[in-house]
Design a protein around this motif. Structure first.
Motif, PDB file in Angstrom:
ATOM      1  N   THR A  69       0.829  -1.213   0.000  1.00 37.69           N
ATOM      2  CA  THR A  69       0.000   0.000   0.000  1.00 37.69           C
ATOM      3  C   THR A  69       0.861   1.261   0.000  1.00 37.69           C
ATOM      4  O   THR A  69       0.495   2.262  -0.611  1.00 37.69           O
ATOM      5  CB  THR A  69      -0.960   0.015   1.203  1.00 37.69           C
ATOM      6  OG1 THR A  69      -0.239  -0.322   2.388  1.00 37.69           O
ATOM      7  CG2 THR A  69      -2.104  -0.946   1.013  1.00 37.69           C
ATOM      8  N   THR A  70       2.010   1.214   0.678  1.00 33.58           N
ATOM      9  CA  THR A  70       2.930   2.356   0.634  1.00 33.58           C
ATOM     10  C   THR A  70       3.516   2.509  -0.767  1.00 33.58           C
ATOM     11  O   THR A  70       3.598   3.620  -1.303  1.00 33.58           O
ATOM     12  CB  THR A  70       4.055   2.195   1.670  1.00 33.58           C
ATOM     13  OG1 THR A  70       3.480   2.179   2.982  1.00 33.58           O
ATOM     14  CG2 THR A  70       5.052   3.338   1.591  1.00 33.58           C
ATOM     15  N   SER A  71       3.920   1.382  -1.370  1.00 42.06           N
ATOM     16  CA  SER A  71       4.429   1.444  -2.745  1.00 42.06           C
ATOM     17  C   SER A  71       3.379   2.017  -3.693  1.00 42.06           C
ATOM     18  O   SER A  71       3.700   2.833  -4.568  1.00 42.06           O
ATOM     19  CB  SER A  71       4.847   0.051  -3.222  1.00 42.06           C
ATOM     20  OG  SER A  71       6.017  -0.377  -2.567  1.00 42.06           O
ATOM     21  N   ASP A  72       2.124   1.589  -3.521  1.00 45.21           N
ATOM     22  CA  ASP A  72       1.052   2.103  -4.372  1.00 45.21           C
ATOM     23  C   ASP A  72       0.924   3.618  -4.236  1.00 45.21           C
ATOM     24  O   ASP A  72       0.805   4.345  -5.235  1.00 45.21           O
ATOM     25  CB  ASP A  72      -0.283   1.452  -4.009  1.00 45.21           C
ATOM     26  CG  ASP A  72      -0.401   0.013  -4.474  1.00 45.21           C
ATOM     27  OD1 ASP A  72       0.432  -0.421  -5.301  1.00 45.21           O
ATOM     28  OD2 ASP A  72      -1.330  -0.678  -4.010  1.00 45.21           O
ATOM     29  N   ALA A  73       0.923   4.103  -2.998  1.00 41.22           N
ATOM     30  CA  ALA A  73       0.783   5.549  -2.771  1.00 41.22           C
ATOM     31  C   ALA A  73       1.942   6.307  -3.416  1.00 41.22           C
ATOM     32  O   ALA A  73       1.734   7.319  -4.103  1.00 41.22           O
ATOM     33  CB  ALA A  73       0.711   5.834  -1.278  1.00 41.22           C
ATOM     34  N   LEU A  74       3.162   5.820  -3.210  1.00 39.08           N
ATOM     35  CA  LEU A  74       4.327   6.509  -3.762  1.00 39.08           C
ATOM     36  C   LEU A  74       4.317   6.481  -5.287  1.00 39.08           C
ATOM     37  O   LEU A  74       4.636   7.487  -5.928  1.00 39.08           O
ATOM     38  CB  LEU A  74       5.613   5.881  -3.215  1.00 39.08           C
ATOM     39  CG  LEU A  74       5.835   6.043  -1.704  1.00 39.08           C
ATOM     40  CD1 LEU A  74       7.058   5.246  -1.253  1.00 39.08           C
ATOM     41  CD2 LEU A  74       5.994   7.521  -1.320  1.00 39.08           C
ATOM     42  N   TRP A  75       3.947   5.348  -5.880  1.00 35.05           N
ATOM     43  CA  TRP A  75       3.877   5.268  -7.333  1.00 35.05           C
ATOM     44  C   TRP A  75       2.808   6.210  -7.877  1.00 35.05           C
ATOM     45  O   TRP A  75       2.966   6.803  -8.951  1.00 35.05           O
ATOM     46  CB  TRP A  75       3.624   3.830  -7.778  1.00 35.05           C
ATOM     47  CG  TRP A  75       3.568   3.667  -9.263  1.00 35.05           C
ATOM     48  CD1 TRP A  75       2.501   3.267 -10.011  1.00 35.05           C
ATOM     49  CD2 TRP A  75       4.620   3.917 -10.210  1.00 35.05           C
ATOM     50  NE1 TRP A  75       2.823   3.239 -11.354  1.00 35.05           N
ATOM     51  CE2 TRP A  75       4.125   3.640 -11.504  1.00 35.05           C
ATOM     52  CE3 TRP A  75       5.947   4.356 -10.077  1.00 35.05           C
ATOM     53  CZ2 TRP A  75       4.895   3.786 -12.662  1.00 35.05           C
ATOM     54  CZ3 TRP A  75       6.719   4.501 -11.235  1.00 35.05           C
ATOM     55  CH2 TRP A  75       6.191   4.219 -12.508  1.00 35.05           C
ATOM     56  N   ALA A  76       1.725   6.392  -7.133  1.00 36.18           N
ATOM     57  CA  ALA A  76       0.662   7.312  -7.544  1.00 36.18           C
ATOM     58  C   ALA A  76       1.043   8.770  -7.303  1.00 36.18           C
ATOM     59  O   ALA A  76       0.307   9.672  -7.726  1.00 36.18           O
ATOM     60  CB  ALA A  76      -0.637   6.976  -6.807  1.00 36.18           C
TER      61      ALA A  76
ATOM     62  N   ALA B 129      14.509   4.776  -0.467  1.00 34.90           N
ATOM     63  CA  ALA B 129      14.846   4.350  -1.825  1.00 34.90           C
ATOM     64  C   ALA B 129      14.220   5.238  -2.899  1.00 34.90           C
ATOM     65  O   ALA B 129      14.622   5.168  -4.068  1.00 34.90           O
ATOM     66  CB  ALA B 129      14.426   2.898  -2.046  1.00 34.90           C
ATOM     67  N   VAL B 130      13.250   6.073  -2.518  1.00 30.84           N
ATOM     68  CA  VAL B 130      12.658   6.995  -3.485  1.00 30.84           C
ATOM     69  C   VAL B 130      13.100   8.434  -3.206  1.00 30.84           C
ATOM     70  O   VAL B 130      12.584   9.380  -3.808  1.00 30.84           O
ATOM     71  CB  VAL B 130      11.110   6.856  -3.515  1.00 30.84           C
ATOM     72  CG1 VAL B 130      10.437   7.625  -2.375  1.00 30.84           C
ATOM     73  CG2 VAL B 130      10.538   7.227  -4.880  1.00 30.84           C
ATOM     74  N   GLY B 131      14.080   8.585  -2.298  1.00 29.14           N
ATOM     75  CA  GLY B 131      14.692   9.896  -2.072  1.00 29.14           C
ATOM     76  C   GLY B 131      13.887  10.862  -1.245  1.00 29.14           C
ATOM     77  O   GLY B 131      14.031  12.081  -1.396  1.00 29.14           O
ATOM     78  N   LEU B 132      13.057  10.355  -0.312  1.00 23.29           N
ATOM     79  CA  LEU B 132      12.245  11.239   0.538  1.00 23.29           C
ATOM     80  C   LEU B 132      12.407  10.889   2.025  1.00 23.29           C
ATOM     81  O   LEU B 132      11.424  10.652   2.731  1.00 23.29           O
ATOM     82  CB  LEU B 132      10.774  11.155   0.137  1.00 23.29           C
ATOM     83  CG  LEU B 132      10.407  11.783  -1.207  1.00 23.29           C
ATOM     84  CD1 LEU B 132       8.959  11.495  -1.555  1.00 23.29           C
ATOM     85  CD2 LEU B 132      10.659  13.287  -1.209  1.00 23.29           C
TER      86      LEU B 132
ATOM     87  N   SER C 219       3.420  20.653  -1.920  1.00 19.13           N
ATOM     88  CA  SER C 219       3.421  20.627  -3.388  1.00 19.13           C
ATOM     89  C   SER C 219       4.823  20.334  -3.921  1.00 19.13           C
ATOM     90  O   SER C 219       4.987  19.582  -4.895  1.00 19.13           O
ATOM     91  CB  SER C 219       2.911  21.966  -3.922  1.00 19.13           C
ATOM     92  OG  SER C 219       2.916  21.979  -5.323  1.00 19.13           O
ATOM     93  N   GLU C 220       5.841  20.906  -3.278  1.00 13.26           N
ATOM     94  CA  GLU C 220       7.229  20.662  -3.706  1.00 13.26           C
ATOM     95  C   GLU C 220       7.599  19.198  -3.504  1.00 13.26           C
ATOM     96  O   GLU C 220       8.244  18.588  -4.365  1.00 13.26           O
ATOM     97  CB  GLU C 220       8.180  21.572  -2.916  1.00 13.26           C
ATOM     98  CG  GLU C 220       9.623  21.541  -3.384  1.00 13.26           C
ATOM     99  CD  GLU C 220      10.417  20.361  -2.815  1.00 13.26           C
ATOM    100  OE1 GLU C 220      11.327  19.845  -3.512  1.00 13.26           O
ATOM    101  OE2 GLU C 220      10.107  19.956  -1.669  1.00 13.26           O
ATOM    102  N   ILE C 221       7.167  18.613  -2.386  1.00 17.70           N
ATOM    103  CA  ILE C 221       7.442  17.201  -2.118  1.00 17.70           C
ATOM    104  C   ILE C 221       6.740  16.320  -3.146  1.00 17.70           C
ATOM    105  O   ILE C 221       7.325  15.364  -3.666  1.00 17.70           O
ATOM    106  CB  ILE C 221       7.006  16.831  -0.684  1.00 17.70           C
ATOM    107  CG1 ILE C 221       7.941  17.484   0.340  1.00 17.70           C
ATOM    108  CG2 ILE C 221       6.984  15.309  -0.486  1.00 17.70           C
ATOM    109  CD1 ILE C 221       7.476  17.367   1.781  1.00 17.70           C
TER     110      ILE C 221
ATOM    111  N   GLU D   7       8.883  12.951  -9.885  1.00 18.86           N
ATOM    112  CA  GLU D   7      10.106  12.801 -10.682  1.00 18.86           C
ATOM    113  C   GLU D   7      10.948  11.625 -10.174  1.00 18.86           C
ATOM    114  O   GLU D   7      11.468  10.828 -10.961  1.00 18.86           O
ATOM    115  CB  GLU D   7      10.934  14.087 -10.634  1.00 18.86           C
ATOM    116  CG  GLU D   7      10.271  15.271 -11.327  1.00 18.86           C
ATOM    117  CD  GLU D   7      11.047  16.557 -11.139  1.00 18.86           C
ATOM    118  OE1 GLU D   7      12.164  16.508 -10.557  1.00 18.86           O
ATOM    119  OE2 GLU D   7      10.549  17.621 -11.568  1.00 18.86           O
ATOM    120  N   ASN D   8      11.085  11.529  -8.852  1.00 23.38           N
ATOM    121  CA  ASN D   8      11.958  10.500  -8.259  1.00 23.38           C
ATOM    122  C   ASN D   8      11.494   9.080  -8.560  1.00 23.38           C
ATOM    123  O   ASN D   8      12.304   8.156  -8.615  1.00 23.38           O
ATOM    124  CB  ASN D   8      12.030  10.686  -6.737  1.00 23.38           C
ATOM    125  CG  ASN D   8      12.868  11.885  -6.335  1.00 23.38           C
ATOM    126  OD1 ASN D   8      13.306  12.660  -7.183  1.00 23.38           O
ATOM    127  ND2 ASN D   8      13.084  12.044  -5.035  1.00 23.38           N
TER     128      ASN D   8
END
Length: 406
Positions: free
Chosen positions: A304-311, A334-337, A363-365, A371-372
């Motif tokens: 579910t975390t991967s889904d949110a980040l991919w979205a 691993a996604v730079g956040l 918004s910046e995040i 992009e990340n």
């Protein structure tokens, strides 16, 4: 049950004792005869799962299998359940060189079939999750047996040699209470895939969400929502007027308990919104309606975390000491956040409130996350495949040097 124990704030020694007790009721059992090639041109990797279907494991694994280097590896998929006709099943079947349905075989017959295929490294994608068949592994159908992905904890079983992890999710201190030897991948242990995101024009109104409100969400299973994190969520809603918490609908009884508890803590029922199952690409599209994903503590959101980040939805997490409580932080790293990883529950609460008020910062995040996703390791499945293959080759090298150690 060891899987239920992963959701409870137990000490590492107690988790280990529990897993050992459970495994002792299964085996070890008399080993089946092995027939693997000792000096192969290609290592035979077997992936065993009941979840080659519409299931988080298949969502994560689907893109990995076709990316294995066929000059060095031959891939076998062993399904513990029959085909339900999903595209996920089809994709996994197509990604394997050989796909075998073990559903109609006994544990011993299945173990003999795997051993007969000459598997070098056998990967258990279930552990002790639903429909697992540890009795197959207890018969030692392969010289190297690995616990991966489905069960983020020790199996406490003498027949399981290794667990795949990364240095963040499984600390040296925690690893002392694992019977498996840890195999550390250099970035994030969790494989991920790049799923299509639908563009159907889904709206907040269609999901019962207020158009102008700040939307916090958590699509984790309700069993992961412990009292501490729910109390924090209610405090966050109290501090952010008009905001709502968007949750997964699990059924009248579970949903009703959460609504009653929210009301008991002074939060109106209308501020909790529930949505049910939706096909993956449309689920990813609807996730983008949310402003911020709030993770659970003892057992994080993994898929579910991967889904949110991919979205493209930022996720706030607060890692604990155990493997399942540290996965979301590993994903964020691993996604730079890493700035979305809170040091403690108070910092988690403060961060959620601050980002709801500082819209330009949020918004910046979001822009950076979007992009990340395509530039950082988390969703680079090919990169992950190379890391996993290097780990497999290391394990085979160790086995050849010390075959008596398994």
């Amino acid at each position: 049950h060891p899987f239920h124990a992963l959701h409870l704030p137990l000490s590492p020694p107690l988790r280990l004792d529990n897993a050992r007790l459970y495994s002792s009721q299964i085996g070890p059992l008399p080993p089946v005869p092995l027939s693997y090639e000792g000096n192969p041109s290609r290592l035979r990797i077997g992936y065993v799962s009941s979840d080659f279907r519409t299931h988080p494991t298949a969502h994560l694994m689907g893109g990995l299998l076709p990316l294995h280097d066929r000059k060095r590896f031959e891939v076998f998929g062993y399904s513990l359940r029959k085909d339900e006709g999903s595209p996920y099943r089809k994709r996994i079947m197509e990604g394997c060189d050989h796909f075998i349905d073990l559903d109609d075989l006994s544990d011993e017959e299945a173990a003999r079939r795997i051993a007969g295929d000459g598997i070098h490294i056998l990967v258990d994608l279930n552990g002790y999750t639903q429909h697992a068949r540890p009795g197959i592994f207890a018969r030692r159908p392969a010289p190297i047996q690995v616990n991966y992905l489905g069960f983020p904890g020790t199996l406490g079983a003498p027949w399981m040699d290794y667990i795949i992890a990364d240095p963040f999710v499984l600390t040296e201190e925690e690893a002392r209470y694992y019977t498996e030897k840890p195999v550390y991948l250099p970035e994030c242990y969790q494989v991920n895939d790049r799923h299509p995101i639908a563009e159907t024009g889904i709206t907040r109104a269609s999901q019962g969400l207020p158009e102008q409100a700040f939307i916090f969400c958590c699509f984790n299973a309700h069993r992961k929502i412990e009292p501490e994190v729910f109390h924090l969520w209610m405090e966050i809603l109290r501090e952010v007027p008009g905001s709502v918490l968007w949750l997964f609908r699990e059924g009248d009884r579970s949903d009703a308990h959460l609504l009653e508890e929210a009301e008991r803590q002074g939060i109106g029922r209308h501020r909790l919104v529930f949505s049910g199952f939706m096909e993956k690409s449309r689920h990813l599209e609807r996730l983008r309606l949310a402003d911020l994903f709030l993770d659970t503590f003892t057992y994080n959101g993994h898929t579910t975390t991967s889904d949110a980040l991919w979205a493209g939805v930022p996720v706030i997490t607060c890692p604990g000491e155990s493997f399942p409580s540290r996965v979301a932080a590993s994903l964020l790293r691993a996604v730079g956040l890493p700035e979305l990883i809170a040091d403690d529950p108070s910092a988690y609460r403060s961060l959620a409130i601050r980002l709801s008020r500082e819209r330009p910062a949020l918004s910046e995040i979001r822009s950076r996350l979007w992009e990340n996703r395509l530039t950082h390791p988390l969703f680079d499945t090919g990169r992950f495949a190379r890391h996993l293959e290097e780990a497999f080759l290391r394990l085979w090298g160790l086995h050849r040097a010390h075959p008596e150690k398994g």
